[in-house]
Design an enzyme around this catalytic site. Sequence first.
Site, PDB file in Angstrom:
ATOM      1  N   ASP A  14       1.011   0.542 -10.751  1.00  0.00           N
ATOM      2  CA  ASP A  14       0.020   0.922  -9.732  1.00  0.00           C
ATOM      3  C   ASP A  14      -0.382   2.388  -9.846  1.00  0.00           C
ATOM      4  O   ASP A  14      -0.734   3.027  -8.861  1.00  0.00           O
ATOM      5  CB  ASP A  14       0.556   0.644  -8.315  1.00  0.00           C
ATOM      6  CG  ASP A  14       1.051  -0.775  -8.183  1.00  0.00           C
ATOM      7  OD1 ASP A  14       0.329  -1.677  -8.617  1.00  0.00           O
ATOM      8  OD2 ASP A  14       2.162  -0.982  -7.655  1.00  0.00           O
ATOM      9  N   LYS A  17      -4.165   2.517 -13.689  1.00  0.00           N
ATOM     10  CA  LYS A  17      -4.539   2.261 -15.094  1.00  0.00           C
ATOM     11  C   LYS A  17      -5.925   1.641 -15.186  1.00  0.00           C
ATOM     12  O   LYS A  17      -6.693   1.945 -16.091  1.00  0.00           O
ATOM     13  CB  LYS A  17      -3.512   1.334 -15.762  1.00  0.00           C
ATOM     14  CG  LYS A  17      -2.144   1.955 -15.895  1.00  0.00           C
ATOM     15  CD  LYS A  17      -1.154   1.009 -16.534  1.00  0.00           C
ATOM     16  CE  LYS A  17      -0.729  -0.153 -15.660  1.00  0.00           C
ATOM     17  NZ  LYS A  17       0.052   0.230 -14.479  1.00  0.00           N
ATOM     18  N   GLY A  18      -6.240   0.763 -14.231  1.00  0.00           N
ATOM     19  CA  GLY A  18      -7.533   0.072 -14.247  1.00  0.00           C
ATOM     20  C   GLY A  18      -8.685   1.051 -14.258  1.00  0.00           C
ATOM     21  O   GLY A  18      -9.615   0.946 -15.055  1.00  0.00           O
ATOM     22  N   GLY A  41      -2.407  -6.070 -10.987  1.00  0.00           N
ATOM     23  CA  GLY A  41      -3.637  -6.006 -10.199  1.00  0.00           C
ATOM     24  C   GLY A  41      -4.295  -4.683 -10.482  1.00  0.00           C
ATOM     25  O   GLY A  41      -3.816  -3.643 -10.059  1.00  0.00           O
ATOM     26  N   HIS A  42      -5.351  -4.707 -11.275  1.00  0.00           N
ATOM     27  CA  HIS A  42      -6.029  -3.470 -11.645  1.00  0.00           C
ATOM     28  C   HIS A  42      -7.316  -3.346 -10.838  1.00  0.00           C
ATOM     29  O   HIS A  42      -8.220  -4.159 -10.971  1.00  0.00           O
ATOM     30  CB  HIS A  42      -6.316  -3.447 -13.150  1.00  0.00           C
ATOM     31  CG  HIS A  42      -5.057  -3.391 -13.979  1.00  0.00           C
ATOM     32  ND1 HIS A  42      -5.002  -3.747 -15.291  1.00  0.00           N
ATOM     33  CD2 HIS A  42      -3.812  -2.988 -13.654  1.00  0.00           C
ATOM     34  CE1 HIS A  42      -3.764  -3.566 -15.736  1.00  0.00           C
ATOM     35  NE2 HIS A  42      -3.022  -3.113 -14.752  1.00  0.00           N
ATOM     36  N   THR A  43      -7.349  -2.325  -9.987  1.00  0.00           N
ATOM     37  CA  THR A  43      -8.506  -2.161  -9.107  1.00  0.00           C
ATOM     38  C   THR A  43      -9.468  -1.142  -9.709  1.00  0.00           C
ATOM     39  O   THR A  43      -9.053  -0.060 -10.116  1.00  0.00           O
ATOM     40  CB  THR A  43      -8.043  -1.661  -7.725  1.00  0.00           C
ATOM     41  OG1 THR A  43      -7.006  -2.542  -7.283  1.00  0.00           O
ATOM     42  CG2 THR A  43      -9.171  -1.663  -6.715  1.00  0.00           C
ATOM     43  N   GLN A 222       1.839  -3.222 -15.558  1.00  0.00           N
ATOM     44  CA  GLN A 222       3.100  -2.717 -14.991  1.00  0.00           C
ATOM     45  C   GLN A 222       3.367  -1.327 -15.577  1.00  0.00           C
ATOM     46  O   GLN A 222       2.417  -0.595 -15.771  1.00  0.00           O
ATOM     47  CB  GLN A 222       4.256  -3.703 -15.233  1.00  0.00           C
ATOM     48  CG  GLN A 222       4.136  -4.982 -14.421  1.00  0.00           C
ATOM     49  CD  GLN A 222       3.283  -6.027 -15.089  1.00  0.00           C
ATOM     50  OE1 GLN A 222       3.443  -6.294 -16.263  1.00  0.00           O
ATOM     51  NE2 GLN A 222       2.391  -6.651 -14.347  1.00  0.00           N
ATOM     52  N   LEU A 330      -4.706  12.712  -7.202  1.00  0.00           N
ATOM     53  CA  LEU A 330      -4.362  14.075  -6.780  1.00  0.00           C
ATOM     54  C   LEU A 330      -4.876  14.329  -5.360  1.00  0.00           C
ATOM     55  O   LEU A 330      -4.207  14.974  -4.545  1.00  0.00           O
ATOM     56  CB  LEU A 330      -4.984  15.086  -7.756  1.00  0.00           C
ATOM     57  CG  LEU A 330      -4.707  16.550  -7.435  1.00  0.00           C
ATOM     58  CD1 LEU A 330      -3.232  16.884  -7.619  1.00  0.00           C
ATOM     59  CD2 LEU A 330      -5.566  17.480  -8.290  1.00  0.00           C
TER      60      LEU A 330
END
Length: 434
Positions: A14, A17-18, A41-43, A222, A330
Amino acid sequence: MATNIAVLGAQWGDEGKGKIVDLLTPHFSAVARYQGGHNAGHTVYVNGTKFVLHLIPSGILHPGVTCIIGNGVVIDPQALFKEVDELARMGVDVDGRLLVSEKAHVILPYHRELDVLSEARRGERKIGTTSRGIGPAYEDKIGRRGIRICDVLGDRAALAEDVRENVHARNQIIKDSTLDWKPVFDQLVVYAERLRGWVGDVSLFLATAIRQDRRVMFEGAQATLLDIDHGTYPFVTSSNASIGGVCTGLGVPPRAIGGVLGVAKAYTTRVGEGPLPTELSDSLADRLRETGQEYGASTGRPRRCGWYDAVVVRYSARINGIDALALTKLDVLDGLPEVKICTGYRTANGDITEFPADLRTLDGAQPIYDTLPGWDTPTKGVTRYDALPRAAQRYIRRLEEASGVECGIVSTGSDRSETIVKPSSAVERWFAER
Ligand code: IMP
């Protein structure tokens, strides 16, 4: 040779990465996912529209880019169809751009049930899995009774025999279970028709692309601390999320990987059970969770939150040979009076600065922190490094020193546009190439 880059998680998943994969995709001809399944789950936000991807690489949102699902991925065909349909509904057509490995293993309908059962059996020692059947599918793969995509598409009599054997093995595990193999087989036969057009030889495709100097991005799911070998075992997923997974999960040689971009959040989160040395339990944790919207993209579970852990990222940098970090979220730290970076752990047996294999070492361990001043001027949406508040730049510099790796990208919001590529970084050099 054009540089092919691996993008992978440096913490517990989480990390965003997406977003990073989506951002970098215009520099690549193909994006290839090498492990995991629809537990991921890549948002990705594009001009305010939210896309959540689970199996298909985040590169799919860019027309003309081939998206690959490697042999190291475990595929629930129903989940894949759902994702393809959802993308179509949002105007993204995958046909002609999606390539699924014929060697990938299939998640069978009862793998999910076995996942839930195994968690219940573990009781207090449960892993906190996503209950998508990921572990049991990999168990069948390693146990040499798994069913691959090419088996689903191949000879029917052979498939019937494979399914019968697999269901028999399952019935032995679950007490008093007498599941009939035939409906499982019938369902796979139906799936075969829809899958057929997407399936091919991924290793061959990638070798050809690389030989022709077409750039490839390798996409991890992951993260390193969830890796079956190098993560916080047993509180891990069942695949190699770290760099080794690229070679085994796609059939590419190590030489094909020209650079490694590790994605890390400016703080730390984790879903599921297992150690999280910098975990916060006070109102600060709630603040990070709410500001960062730290809820699972797949399961909706609230994520555990804590300060940035440089021990973890330094460990990831070593395991993966990370050339540069993409530091995400950030902006979530904006407005905090002070920010902290963990540089070691105070344990019952003294201070340590390397992540331990035996998790009991971390029982009762206290993080050793460097405390730095926070910043009032928001970083949200800032797109130039020198426009970041001084204190934020100082935080990044200290985080780089403690992690032993430079930041190439700093993300200051969830949209593609809210990104800084750091001048003179490895990332800038990679993308100056073409
Ligand atoms: P599984 O992969 O469903 O077997 O879950 C094993 C562990 O990995 C659990 O702690 C999950 O919460 C975690 N996990 C699996 N996929 C993800 C992900 O995409 N992001 C973060 N954690 C994950």
